[in-house]
Design a protein around this motif. Structure first.
Motif, PDB file in Angstrom:
ATOM      1  N   ARG A  64      13.043 -13.400   4.279  1.00 44.90           N
ATOM      2  CA  ARG A  64      12.176 -14.561   4.111  1.00 44.90           C
ATOM      3  C   ARG A  64      10.760 -14.181   3.667  1.00 44.90           C
ATOM      4  N   LYS A  65      10.289 -13.018   4.119  1.00 43.43           N
ATOM      5  CA  LYS A  65       8.921 -12.612   3.800  1.00 43.43           C
ATOM      6  C   LYS A  65       8.924 -11.192   3.253  1.00 43.43           C
ATOM      7  N   LEU A  66       8.346 -11.036   2.055  1.00 43.02           N
ATOM      8  CA  LEU A  66       8.338  -9.744   1.378  1.00 43.02           C
ATOM      9  C   LEU A  66       6.946  -9.452   0.850  1.00 43.02           C
ATOM     10  N   ASN A  67       6.373  -8.338   1.297  1.00 44.33           N
ATOM     11  CA  ASN A  67       5.034  -7.925   0.859  1.00 44.33           C
ATOM     12  C   ASN A  67       5.147  -6.633   0.074  1.00 44.33           C
ATOM     13  N   LEU A  68       4.872  -6.716  -1.232  1.00 41.16           N
ATOM     14  CA  LEU A  68       4.913  -5.559  -2.130  1.00 41.16           C
ATOM     15  C   LEU A  68       3.549  -5.305  -2.752  1.00 41.16           C
ATOM     16  N   SER A  69       2.509  -5.821  -2.134  1.00 41.51           N
ATOM     17  CA  SER A  69       1.166  -5.689  -2.705  1.00 41.51           C
ATOM     18  C   SER A  69       0.680  -4.248  -2.702  1.00 41.51           C
ATOM     19  N   ASN A  70      -0.273  -3.972  -3.588  1.00 42.98           N
ATOM     20  CA  ASN A  70      -0.885  -2.647  -3.681  1.00 42.98           C
ATOM     21  C   ASN A  70       0.156  -1.543  -3.896  1.00 42.98           C
ATOM     22  N   ASN A  71       0.976  -1.758  -4.929  1.00 40.41           N
ATOM     23  CA  ASN A  71       1.933  -0.755  -5.366  1.00 40.41           C
ATOM     24  C   ASN A  71       1.767  -0.534  -6.866  1.00 40.41           C
ATOM     25  N   ARG A  72       2.837  -0.165  -7.564  1.00 36.80           N
ATOM     26  CA  ARG A  72       2.728   0.163  -8.987  1.00 36.80           C
ATOM     27  C   ARG A  72       3.754  -0.575  -9.839  1.00 36.80           C
ATOM     28  N   HIS A  74       0.825  -1.218   0.000  1.00 39.34           N
ATOM     29  CA  HIS A  74       0.000   0.000   0.000  1.00 39.34           C
ATOM     30  C   HIS A  74       0.856   1.264   0.000  1.00 39.34           C
ATOM     31  N   ASN A  75       1.727   1.356  -1.003  1.00 35.05           N
ATOM     32  CA  ASN A  75       2.511   2.554  -1.250  1.00 35.05           C
ATOM     33  C   ASN A  75       2.402   2.891  -2.738  1.00 35.05           C
ATOM     34  N   CYS A  76       3.357   3.647  -3.264  1.00 41.86           N
ATOM     35  CA  CYS A  76       3.344   4.039  -4.682  1.00 41.86           C
ATOM     36  C   CYS A  76       4.657   3.654  -5.343  1.00 41.86           C
ATOM     37  N   ILE A  77       5.205   2.502  -4.948  1.00 42.29           N
ATOM     38  CA  ILE A  77       6.527   2.074  -5.399  1.00 42.29           C
ATOM     39  C   ILE A  77       6.426   1.328  -6.732  1.00 42.29           C
ATOM     40  N   SER A  78       7.340   1.627  -7.655  1.00 41.32           N
ATOM     41  CA  SER A  78       7.333   0.961  -8.957  1.00 41.32           C
ATOM     42  C   SER A  78       8.633   0.209  -9.241  1.00 41.32           C
TER      43      SER A  78
END
Length: 298
Positions: A162-170, A145-149
């Motif tokens: 081990r755990k990476l959450n990049l959901s809801n970005n660009r 939930h950021n604006c990262i592309s």
């Protein structure tokens, strides 16, 4: 007489403070003449400090003098910036900055060499400082939930992640640096703008949970079928028409899953070409048998 009057004034002041809006924890402590260190909680594992939901628009200066703090929660405030002084808290193991208004992180975050868990979800980040890759002990990172592309190439150094959450970005594509993170067992890229999954996904040999729901993915790569550790593959709400013939190799997928929390294969709400919709309805064993037979007859 004057002394008695002063005492009465002090009593009225304290009554007003008790009846008025609740003071933030640190202001309450300082008003009572207590040391800021009295706010620290000493648990079995960590020395922690929680300033969650205090309405803060900036961080209190005394915070950067609490060098012993190991777990810091500043989530759900209105912070716009985290100062470079963050680097002074070099014993931090867990840092939660989620639910603020941060547009960037200070490069001094790279000084937190003991950091293992970092939450910066639900902010306004457009990029991540390359210095974060100096936190070599980092195991859990949420930037959802950021604006990262894109991510810095230096992220390849986060070998303990081990755990990476990049959901809801660009993200339009999966950053190349991710394929070097061989310790990953959880990767969430849902609700981005992905159109494909690179064949390099096969290098994530320890991946157990892979979520790419709600993107624009048109097909799953054959190499994905060689990640034998996969227990949850969520590709719901994409543009997938066909499935790779080798999908039956993913033996740890136990079922066709419909509940987002269930392990298994999530493939709903895709324009699957016939006869796949009917085959999927029959369950995972029917699907795998169909794909195996299809491969043998090709």
């Amino acid at each position: 007489m004057g002394t008695e009057h002063s005492k009465n004034e002090e009593r009225r002041r304290m009554v007003f403070l008790r009846k008025g809006p609740k003071l933030p924890a640190w202001e309450d402590a300082l008003l009572a003449g207590r040391e800021p260190k009295s706010l620290l909680k000493r648990g079995l594992r960590y020395v922690s400090l929680s300033l969650i939901m205090k309405g803060m628009t900036s961080t209190p200066d005394f915070l950067w003098g609490l060098h012993e703090v190991q777990k810091l929660n500043l989530s759900r405030n209105q912070l716009v910036v985290i100062p470079p002084s963050l680097g002074k808290l070099d014993r931090l193991v867990v840092l939660n900055l989620g639910g603020n208004c941060l547009k960037c992180l200070p490069k001094e975050i790279g000084l937190l060499r003991n950091l293992k868990v970092l939450f910066v979800n639900m902010n306004c980040l457009k990029e991540v400082p390359a210095e974060l890759s100096l936190c070599r002990k980092l195991e859990v990172l949420s930037l959802s939930h950021n604006c990262i592309s894109q991510l810095p190439l230096s992220f390849t150094d986060l070998t303990s992640l081990r755990k990476l959450n990049l959901s809801n970005n660009r993200f339009v594509q999966i950053p190349l640096c991710i394929f070097a993170l061989r310790s990953l067992d959880f990767l969430h890229l849902g609700s981005n703008k992905l159109e494909n999954i690179a064949e390099s996904i096969q290098y994530l040999v320890n991946l157990q949970i892979f979520i790419v729901e709600n993107n624009n993915i048109r097909s799953l790569p054959r190499s994905l079928c060689y990640i034998s550790t996969l227990e949850l593959l969520n590709a719901d709400y994409n543009a997938i028409q066909t499935l790779p013939d080798d999908l039956y190799l993913l033996r740890r997928l136990r079922r066709i899953a419909w509940n987002p929390m269930d392990k298994g294969l999530h493939i709903a709400h895709n324009p699957l070409s016939r006869p796949l919709p009917e085959v999927v309805e029959g369950g995972l064993d029917v699907l795998f048998n169909y794909l195996r037979d299809k491969k043998e007859h090709n």
